[in-house]
Design a protein around this motif. Structure first.
Motif, short mmCIF file in Angstrom:
data_model
loop_
_atom_site.label_atom_id
_atom_site.label_comp_id
_atom_site.label_asym_id
_atom_site.label_seq_id
_atom_site.Cartn_x
_atom_site.Cartn_y
_atom_site.Cartn_z
N PHE A 113 -46.59 -117.52 -19.41
CA PHE A 113 -46.70 -118.55 -20.43
C PHE A 113 -45.68 -119.66 -20.22
CE2 PHE A 113 -48.20 -114.73 -22.85
CZ PHE A 113 -49.53 -115.12 -22.92
N CYS A 114 -44.49 -119.27 -19.76
CA CYS A 114 -43.40 -120.25 -19.60
C CYS A 114 -43.74 -121.33 -18.58
CB CYS A 114 -42.12 -119.56 -19.17
SG CYS A 114 -41.52 -118.32 -20.33
N LYS A 115 -44.42 -120.95 -17.51
CA LYS A 115 -44.61 -121.93 -16.44
C LYS A 115 -45.48 -123.10 -16.87
CE LYS A 115 -48.07 -119.20 -13.86
NZ LYS A 115 -49.30 -119.82 -14.27
N GLU A 141 -33.00 -122.90 -18.18
CA GLU A 141 -34.05 -123.23 -17.23
C GLU A 141 -33.42 -123.52 -15.88
OE1 GLU A 141 -36.37 -126.66 -18.21
OE2 GLU A 141 -38.04 -125.99 -16.98
N GLU A 142 -33.98 -122.90 -14.86
CA GLU A 142 -33.48 -123.12 -13.50
C GLU A 142 -34.69 -123.26 -12.59
OE1 GLU A 142 -30.84 -120.04 -12.22
OE2 GLU A 142 -30.36 -121.05 -10.34
N ASN A 143 -34.81 -124.41 -11.98
CA ASN A 143 -35.94 -124.69 -11.09
C ASN A 143 -37.28 -124.40 -11.77
OD1 ASN A 143 -34.13 -125.36 -9.00
ND2 ASN A 143 -33.96 -123.21 -8.41
N GLY A 144 -37.38 -124.77 -13.03
CA GLY A 144 -38.63 -124.61 -13.76
C GLY A 144 -38.85 -123.21 -14.31
N LYS A 145 -37.97 -122.29 -14.01
CA LYS A 145 -38.11 -120.91 -14.48
C LYS A 145 -37.15 -120.67 -15.64
CE LYS A 145 -38.11 -116.21 -12.65
NZ LYS A 145 -36.97 -115.41 -12.88
#
Ligand code: SF4
Length: 87
Positions: A26-28, A46-50
């Protein structure tokens, strides 16, 4: 005492099992990422979109549960979690 000072007095009994599960699927695709803004303990990053989440410092306020709606959220097992008696 400031809020930060009060939070510094809170203690935790850490469970080896996370009581909140962040579901990456869901997060992506999530555009709002409200978790990054609402957690008073700032446990979401958030780190590199994660989304990285550190459950150990959870205050069990339930804000992320309401704000996100996609988390698997439970209270810690009995005997674990935040201890406010000194805060
Ligand atoms: Fe942060 Fe509260 Fe969610 Fe715990 S329950 S992760 S303190 S918003």
């Amino acid at each position: 005492l400031s809020v930060e000072d009060r939070l510094g007095l809170v203690s935790f009994v850490i469970d080896g099992e996370p009581h909140i599960i962040v579901k990456e699927k869901f997060c992506k695709d999530c555009e709002l990422k409200v978790c990054l803004k609402v957690c008073p303990a700032k446990l979401y990053e958030e780190e590199n979109g994660k989304i990285n989440f550190n459950y150990e410092g959870c205050l069990e306020c339930g804000t992320c549960r309401i704000a996100c709606g996609k988390l698997e959220w439970n209270y810690p097992r009995g005997g674990f979690g935040v201890n406010y008696q000194f805060g």
